[in-house]
Scaffold this motif. Structure first.
Motif, PDB file in Angstrom:
ATOM      1  N   GLN A 277     -10.164  10.009  -2.148  1.00 10.00           N
ATOM      2  CA  GLN A 277      -9.684   8.960  -3.042  1.00 10.00           C
ATOM      3  C   GLN A 277      -8.161   8.958  -3.192  1.00 10.00           C
ATOM      4  O   GLN A 277      -7.605   8.102  -3.889  1.00 10.00           O
ATOM      5  N   SER A 278      -7.496   9.879  -2.544  1.00  9.24           N
ATOM      6  CA  SER A 278      -6.035   9.930  -2.597  1.00  9.24           C
ATOM      7  C   SER A 278      -5.431   8.905  -1.644  1.00  9.24           C
ATOM      8  O   SER A 278      -5.916   8.708  -0.531  1.00  9.24           O
ATOM      9  N   ARG A 279      -4.344   8.275  -2.085  1.00  7.97           N
ATOM     10  CA  ARG A 279      -3.604   7.340  -1.245  1.00  7.97           C
ATOM     11  C   ARG A 279      -2.141   7.792  -1.108  1.00  7.97           C
ATOM     12  O   ARG A 279      -1.268   6.991  -0.787  1.00  7.97           O
ATOM     13  N   ILE A 280      -1.888   9.068  -1.307  1.00  4.97           N
ATOM     14  CA  ILE A 280      -0.507   9.557  -1.359  1.00  4.97           C
ATOM     15  C   ILE A 280       0.211   9.380  -0.028  1.00  4.97           C
ATOM     16  O   ILE A 280       1.323   8.843   0.026  1.00  4.97           O
ATOM     17  N   PHE A 281      -0.421   9.803   1.068  1.00  7.50           N
ATOM     18  CA  PHE A 281       0.240   9.650   2.356  1.00  7.50           C
ATOM     19  C   PHE A 281       0.226   8.199   2.829  1.00  7.50           C
ATOM     20  O   PHE A 281       1.131   7.752   3.534  1.00  7.50           O
ATOM     21  N   GLN A 282      -0.774   7.444   2.407  1.00  7.42           N
ATOM     22  CA  GLN A 282      -0.785   6.018   2.725  1.00  7.42           C
ATOM     23  C   GLN A 282       0.380   5.303   2.023  1.00  7.42           C
ATOM     24  O   GLN A 282       0.975   4.382   2.571  1.00  7.42           O
ATOM     25  N   GLN A 283       0.694   5.744   0.787  1.00  6.35           N
ATOM     26  CA  GLN A 283       1.853   5.189   0.096  1.00  6.35           C
ATOM     27  C   GLN A 283       3.115   5.384   0.928  1.00  6.35           C
ATOM     28  O   GLN A 283       3.923   4.463   1.080  1.00  6.35           O
ATOM     29  N   MET A 284       3.285   6.607   1.444  1.00  3.89           N
ATOM     30  CA  MET A 284       4.480   6.885   2.247  1.00  3.89           C
ATOM     31  C   MET A 284       4.527   5.983   3.470  1.00  3.89           C
ATOM     32  O   MET A 284       5.574   5.421   3.811  1.00  3.89           O
ATOM     33  N   ALA A 285       3.385   5.824   4.138  1.00  3.93           N
ATOM     34  CA  ALA A 285       3.331   4.955   5.314  1.00  3.93           C
ATOM     35  C   ALA A 285       3.640   3.512   4.937  1.00  3.93           C
ATOM     36  O   ALA A 285       4.353   2.804   5.665  1.00  3.93           O
ATOM     37  N   ASN A 286       3.130   3.065   3.794  1.00  2.32           N
ATOM     38  CA  ASN A 286       3.358   1.687   3.362  1.00  2.32           C
ATOM     39  C   ASN A 286       4.817   1.412   3.008  1.00  2.32           C
ATOM     40  O   ASN A 286       5.238   0.252   2.960  1.00  2.32           O
ATOM     41  N   GLY A 287       5.571   2.471   2.752  1.00  5.81           N
ATOM     42  CA  GLY A 287       6.985   2.290   2.433  1.00  5.81           C
ATOM     43  C   GLY A 287       7.773   1.659   3.560  1.00  5.81           C
ATOM     44  O   GLY A 287       8.746   0.932   3.317  1.00  5.81           O
ATOM     45  N   VAL A 288       7.374   1.907   4.806  1.00 12.22           N
ATOM     46  CA  VAL A 288       8.137   1.369   5.942  1.00 12.22           C
ATOM     47  C   VAL A 288       8.008  -0.151   6.032  1.00 12.22           C
ATOM     48  O   VAL A 288       9.028  -0.854   6.069  1.00 12.22           O
ATOM     49  N   PRO A 289       6.805  -0.747   6.075  1.00  7.44           N
ATOM     50  CA  PRO A 289       6.745  -2.210   6.129  1.00  7.44           C
ATOM     51  C   PRO A 289       7.329  -2.887   4.891  1.00  7.44           C
ATOM     52  O   PRO A 289       7.934  -3.966   4.996  1.00  7.44           O
ATOM     53  N   ILE A 290       7.170  -2.272   3.716  1.00  4.15           N
ATOM     54  CA  ILE A 290       7.783  -2.842   2.511  1.00  4.15           C
ATOM     55  C   ILE A 290       9.296  -2.881   2.668  1.00  4.15           C
ATOM     56  O   ILE A 290       9.959  -3.895   2.392  1.00  4.15           O
ATOM     57  N   ARG A 291       9.871  -1.791   3.141  1.00  2.00           N
ATOM     58  CA  ARG A 291      11.335  -1.742   3.274  1.00  2.00           C
ATOM     59  C   ARG A 291      11.816  -2.603   4.430  1.00  2.00           C
ATOM     60  O   ARG A 291      12.940  -3.115   4.394  1.00  2.00           O
ATOM     61  N   MET A 292      10.979  -2.796   5.442  1.00  3.73           N
ATOM     62  CA  MET A 292      11.313  -3.767   6.486  1.00  3.73           C
ATOM     63  C   MET A 292      11.444  -5.156   5.867  1.00  3.73           C
ATOM     64  O   MET A 292      12.393  -5.897   6.157  1.00  3.73           O
ATOM     65  N   ALA A 293      10.493  -5.512   5.014  1.00  2.00           N
ATOM     66  CA  ALA A 293      10.524  -6.833   4.378  1.00  2.00           C
ATOM     67  C   ALA A 293      11.748  -6.991   3.487  1.00  2.00           C
ATOM     68  O   ALA A 293      12.386  -8.050   3.455  1.00  2.00           O
ATOM     69  N   VAL A 294      12.108  -5.934   2.763  1.00  2.00           N
ATOM     70  CA  VAL A 294      13.237  -5.991   1.856  1.00  2.00           C
ATOM     71  C   VAL A 294      14.568  -6.063   2.629  1.00  2.00           C
ATOM     72  O   VAL A 294      15.474  -6.815   2.255  1.00  2.00           O
ATOM     73  N   ILE A 295      14.682  -5.277   3.694  1.00  2.87           N
ATOM     74  CA  ILE A 295      15.912  -5.321   4.503  1.00  2.87           C
ATOM     75  C   ILE A 295      16.041  -6.674   5.201  1.00  2.87           C
ATOM     76  O   ILE A 295      17.136  -7.258   5.247  1.00  2.87           O
ATOM     77  N   GLU A 296      14.942  -7.181   5.742  1.00  2.32           N
ATOM     78  CA  GLU A 296      14.969  -8.497   6.373  1.00  2.32           C
ATOM     79  C   GLU A 296      15.410  -9.560   5.385  1.00  2.32           C
ATOM     80  O   GLU A 296      16.217 -10.448   5.701  1.00  2.32           O
ATOM     81  N   ARG A 297      14.883  -9.484   4.176  1.00  2.00           N
ATOM     82  CA  ARG A 297      15.249 -10.422   3.114  1.00  2.00           C
ATOM     83  C   ARG A 297      16.741 -10.343   2.811  1.00  2.00           C
ATOM     84  O   ARG A 297      17.409 -11.361   2.602  1.00  2.00           O
ATOM     85  N   ALA A 298      17.278  -9.127   2.798  1.00  5.72           N
ATOM     86  CA  ALA A 298      18.711  -8.951   2.515  1.00  5.72           C
ATOM     87  C   ALA A 298      19.574  -9.546   3.616  1.00  5.72           C
ATOM     88  O   ALA A 298      20.628 -10.134   3.366  1.00  5.72           O
ATOM     89  N   LEU A 299      19.125  -9.404   4.852  1.00  6.79           N
ATOM     90  CA  LEU A 299      19.945  -9.830   5.991  1.00  6.79           C
ATOM     91  C   LEU A 299      19.770 -11.305   6.336  1.00  6.79           C
ATOM     92  O   LEU A 299      20.716 -11.950   6.777  1.00  6.79           O
ATOM     93  N   ARG A 300      18.567 -11.810   6.139  1.00  5.15           N
ATOM     94  CA  ARG A 300      18.271 -13.170   6.582  1.00  5.15           C
ATOM     95  C   ARG A 300      17.958 -14.137   5.445  1.00  5.15           C
ATOM     96  O   ARG A 300      17.893 -15.350   5.664  1.00  5.15           O
ATOM     97  N   GLY A 301      17.703 -13.611   4.253  1.00  4.82           N
ATOM     98  CA  GLY A 301      17.374 -14.477   3.141  1.00  4.82           C
ATOM     99  C   GLY A 301      15.912 -14.833   3.108  1.00  4.82           C
ATOM    100  O   GLY A 301      15.138 -14.422   3.962  1.00  4.82           O
TER     101      GLY A 301
END
Length: 301
Positions: A277-301
């Protein structure tokens, strides 16, 4: 729309002032990046992004670096420990220096609260908050919401219990503000001297917290023991740790979360870190696509 307004829209200084629609668009874009079969994309091939960390971090810095590189950007890594900041250069001057030499966006972690919006208003590149003091950690909250949405399908109606040092936690604050925008119910559980009374959320007992849909444990800052804010790691575990015995009482559909790094055997027993029932390592993995979306948003709007 003015240039300054566009820049503010591309920056991510916190989740408190984001609308639910803006957050959902980031989550949806993260889902796009996660579902893509490619490792490296050329979404922003000419961009240069600076990781500016005035406070130590390993996971968050690496996650941002991986995200930027997967988008095709070049990355400059800056560490305050080996910079002119130790010689008296201000945080603002450091950001302005990197802006002057040609970065397109800056990812910044710093200890002072309230400094980041002022810096952002005085530079002409978008900034992403990677954690400022005990104020906000927006991308952590976004990846947490993404993790919950993937598991439950929706955030509305979820009961989320955040357990630990609420007083000093930027994770607790960002999650509280973000989750409420989607109709989730947030409660806190903390030692009385580690509560944050200015936050408008109910405090519950540990037994009550175990009835939530999401059990989110916060990292214990063991240095608080030296200042007397916690008696000992053992005492904390006894009263506020997610032990194997306590975990046996959580709901069958519930998930266990933690922003990491984990103090195994303190806020959570070792056996539970990779529990089904733990999602701890999944959280870490999910950080990459989230931060991709945030960086893309910063660079491209």
């Amino acid at each position: 729309m003015t240039t300054a307004a566009k820049l503010r829209q591309r920056s991510l200084l916190g989740v408190k002032d984001l609308s639910a629609e803006e957050i959902e668009s980031i989550l949806d874009r993260a889902q796009h990046w996660e579902s893509s079969g490619k490792k490296i994309h050329n979404a922003v091939p000419d961009a240069i992004v600076a990781n500016m960390f005035f406070e130590n971090s390993t996971r968050t810095r690496f996650s941002f670096e991986m995200a930027a590189k997967r988008l095709g950007a070049q990355v400059l890594n800056f560490s305050a420990a080996v910079s002119s900041v130790n010689k008296g250069e201000s945080i603002y001057d450091t950001v302005r220096t990197l802006e002057s030499i040609g970065i397109d966006a800056g990812i910044i972690r710093l200890k002072p609260i309230g400094v980041l919006p002022e810096i952002a208003s005085r530079v002409s590149v978008p900034l992403i908050n990677a954690g400022d003091g005990n104020n906000e950690h927006p991308t952590q909250a976004l990846l947490d919401l993404y993790t919950m949405r993937k598991h439950f399908g929706s955030l509305r109606g979820l009961r989320v219990a955040i357990i630990g040092d609420i007083l000093h936690s930027r994770v607790a604050r960002s999650n509280l503000w973000a989750l409420r925008k989607f109709g989730a119910e947030v409660c806190f559980c903390a030692p009385p001297n580690l509560e944050a009374p200015e936050l408008d959320a109910p405090y519950v007992t540990m037994d009550e917290a175990l009835g939530a849909d999401v059990i989110m444990m916060l990292r214990v800052q063991l240095e608080r023991h030296e200042s007397g804010m916690i008696k000992s790691a053992e005492d904390y575990r006894e009263h506020y740790g997610l032990t194997v015995e306590r975990a046996a009482r959580i709901k069958g559909h519930a998930i266990i979360m933690h922003p990491a790094p984990v103090n195994r055997g303190v806020e959570i027993d070792d056996e539970l870190v990779e529990h089904p029932q733990s999602r701890i390592f999944q959280q870490m993995a999910n950080g990459v696509p989230i931060r991709m979306a945030v960086i893309e948003r910063a660079l491209r709007g």
